[in-house]
Design a protein around this motif. Structure first.
Motif, PDB file in Angstrom:
ATOM      1  N   GLN A 107      -5.389   2.474  -4.526  1.00  0.00           N
ATOM      2  CA  GLN A 107      -4.082   2.434  -4.577  1.00  0.00           C
ATOM      3  C   GLN A 107      -3.441   3.968  -4.876  1.00  0.00           C
ATOM      4  N   ARG A 108      -4.450   4.979  -4.590  1.00  0.00           N
ATOM      5  CA  ARG A 108      -4.046   6.357  -4.895  1.00  0.00           C
ATOM      6  C   ARG A 108      -3.650   6.870  -3.596  1.00  0.00           C
ATOM      7  N   LEU A 109      -2.575   7.896  -3.486  1.00  0.00           N
ATOM      8  CA  LEU A 109      -2.259   8.506  -2.428  1.00  0.00           C
ATOM      9  C   LEU A 109      -2.729   9.889  -2.514  1.00  0.00           C
ATOM     10  N   TRP A 110      -3.353  10.308  -1.265  1.00  0.00           N
ATOM     11  CA  TRP A 110      -4.010  11.415  -0.981  1.00  0.00           C
ATOM     12  C   TRP A 110      -3.439  12.334   0.084  1.00  0.00           C
ATOM     13  N   ALA A 111      -3.388  13.590   0.072  1.00  0.00           N
ATOM     14  CA  ALA A 111      -2.983  14.170   1.242  1.00  0.00           C
ATOM     15  C   ALA A 111      -4.524  14.977   2.089  1.00  0.00           C
ATOM     16  N   HIS A 112      -4.260  15.283   3.180  1.00  0.00           N
ATOM     17  CA  HIS A 112      -5.399  15.701   4.023  1.00  0.00           C
ATOM     18  C   HIS A 112      -4.755  16.939   4.838  1.00  0.00           C
ATOM     19  N   LEU A 113      -5.749  18.047   4.876  1.00  0.00           N
ATOM     20  CA  LEU A 113      -5.376  19.332   5.820  1.00  0.00           C
ATOM     21  C   LEU A 113      -5.425  18.698   7.217  1.00  0.00           C
ATOM     22  N   ALA A 114      -4.406  19.233   7.918  1.00  0.00           N
ATOM     23  CA  ALA A 114      -4.714  19.091   9.314  1.00  0.00           C
ATOM     24  C   ALA A 114      -5.660  19.949   9.873  1.00  0.00           C
ATOM     25  N   THR A 115      -6.644  19.252  10.874  1.00  0.00           N
ATOM     26  CA  THR A 115      -7.679  19.869  11.269  1.00  0.00           C
ATOM     27  C   THR A 115      -7.206  20.794  12.521  1.00  0.00           C
ATOM     28  N   ASP A 116      -8.320  21.606  12.997  1.00  0.00           N
ATOM     29  CA  ASP A 116      -8.410  22.384  13.991  1.00  0.00           C
ATOM     30  C   ASP A 116      -7.837  21.713  15.508  1.00  0.00           C
ATOM     31  N   GLU A 117      -8.200  20.149  15.541  1.00  0.00           N
ATOM     32  CA  GLU A 117      -8.209  19.617  16.618  1.00  0.00           C
ATOM     33  C   GLU A 117      -6.546  19.428  16.485  1.00  0.00           C
ATOM     34  N   TYR A 129      -4.492   6.239   1.837  1.00  0.00           N
ATOM     35  CA  TYR A 129      -4.795   5.865   0.528  1.00  0.00           C
ATOM     36  C   TYR A 129      -5.878   5.243   0.392  1.00  0.00           C
ATOM     37  N   ASP A 130      -6.440   5.116  -1.033  1.00  0.00           N
ATOM     38  CA  ASP A 130      -7.838   4.661  -1.218  1.00  0.00           C
ATOM     39  C   ASP A 130      -7.787   3.216  -1.873  1.00  0.00           C
ATOM     40  N   LYS A 131      -9.078   2.699  -2.131  1.00  0.00           N
ATOM     41  CA  LYS A 131      -9.123   1.220  -2.632  1.00  0.00           C
ATOM     42  C   LYS A 131      -8.591   1.194  -3.808  1.00  0.00           C
ATOM     43  N   ASN A 173       0.706  -1.320   0.112  1.00  0.00           N
ATOM     44  CA  ASN A 173       0.059   0.037  -0.127  1.00  0.00           C
ATOM     45  C   ASN A 173       0.907   1.165   0.086  1.00  0.00           C
ATOM     46  N   PRO A 174       0.430   2.228  -0.922  1.00  0.00           N
ATOM     47  CA  PRO A 174       1.405   3.497  -0.942  1.00  0.00           C
ATOM     48  C   PRO A 174       1.309   4.087   0.547  1.00  0.00           C
TER      49      PRO A 174
END
Length: 289
Positions: free
Chosen positions: A125-135, A121-123, A3-4
């Motif tokens: 096998q694509r890699l994604w970035a996610h913004l850090a949350t306020d938490e 990564y999703d089903k 997995n990526p």
């Protein structure tokens, strides 16, 4: 299947002039490293698929990972997909989906902005970035118990809402800009500078991105400014030790009023004064009522 984004250990199995190759779980990976390795040597790195569809194992780990956050620079914007971020993987930029971005494109991060992200990564096998949350920022930055009014501070916007903009300052303090304290709404990832005007209930510094309100000066001071702006070399021979009768004859005001006016102009940085008289500063020369 690998997995990526995962961190794995692999064994070097082959080499060519361009790269080494490693194998793990029967899958061959191109090694991304400045070093050269010996056959059968064990190495550790992050697995990902590069822009050419080659599966790679990068030895130098990026800060951002499946279980960690790091800084990435925005390198491309696609309105139909999101923003591409360079997190430190060679020949691979990772997308922050438009689903995580504001509806207004003007509030999207721009090329060159810095974002705090982690990876998934999703089903497919694509890699994604996610913004850090306020938490995340509440846990990894710091709140304040006190503040210095009009302190100049700088930081980056990480969240924008109707009520205002949330940012982390360069010194790791959390801050907030109410919508009434900004002339234009800053976008996510934008670097901003402002001044401290207070403290929110939860301990964020309250920041204004507006310039200081214009400081009015009294009529006597305005009159002295007008005289100075018309004087040769922006200079007059009068100062706070000048003869009261000469001040009264020339300006039509008492020596006390004259001294108060000079004091306010000095405080504003519009003049300098000494025994030779009073002179406009560059700031004073640019003054317009």
């Amino acid at each position: 299947m690998l997995n990526p984004g995962t961190i794995v250990s692999a064994k070097i199995i082959d080499h060519n002039e361009q790269a080494d190759f490693a194998q793990v779980d029967g899958q061959t990976l191109q090694v991304i490293s400045e070093e050269k390795y010996a056959t059968d040597q064990e190495i550790t790195g992050m697995v990902y698929e590069n822009q050419q569809g080659q599966w790679c194992l990068q030895v130098k780990l990026p800060e951002a990972g499946l279980e960690s956050y790091g800084t990435g620079e925005v390198v491309q914007i696609r309105r139909d997909l999101g923003v591409f971020v360079n997190v430190g993987l060679v020949d691979k930029d990772v997308v922050v989906s438009l689903d995580e971005l504001p509806l207004m494109h003007t509030l999207w991060p721009q090329v060159g902005d810095q974002l705090t992200v982690n990876l998934s990564y999703d089903k497919k096998q694509r890699l994604w970035a996610h913004l850090a949350t306020d938490e995340y920022f509440k846990e990894h930055a710091r709140f304040s118990r006190e503040f210095t009014r009009n302190e100049t501070v700088s930081g980056r916007i990480y969240l924008t809402k109707k009520v205002g903009s949330f940012l982390k300052l360069d010194d790791q303090r959390l801050a907030f800009v109410h919508y009434t304290e900004r002339q234009d709404e800053p976008h996510i990832g934008q670097a901003v500078s402002g001044r401290v005007i207070g403290l929110t209930q939860d301990g964020r510094l309250s920041i204004s991105l507006k310039p200081l309100a214009y400081e009015e000066i009294a009529d006597d001071a305005k009159m002295i400014m007008a005289v100075l702006q018309r004087a040769p070399e922006f200079h007059i021979d009068f100062q706070d030790k000048s003869d009261p009768s000469a001040i009264k004859e020339y300006f039509g005001i008492s020596k006390g009023a004259f001294k108060r006016a000079l004091g306010s102009l000095l405080k504003l940085g519009y003049i300098t004064t000494d025994l030779n008289g009073t002179t406009l500063t560059a700031k004073g020369q640019g003054y317009h009522e």
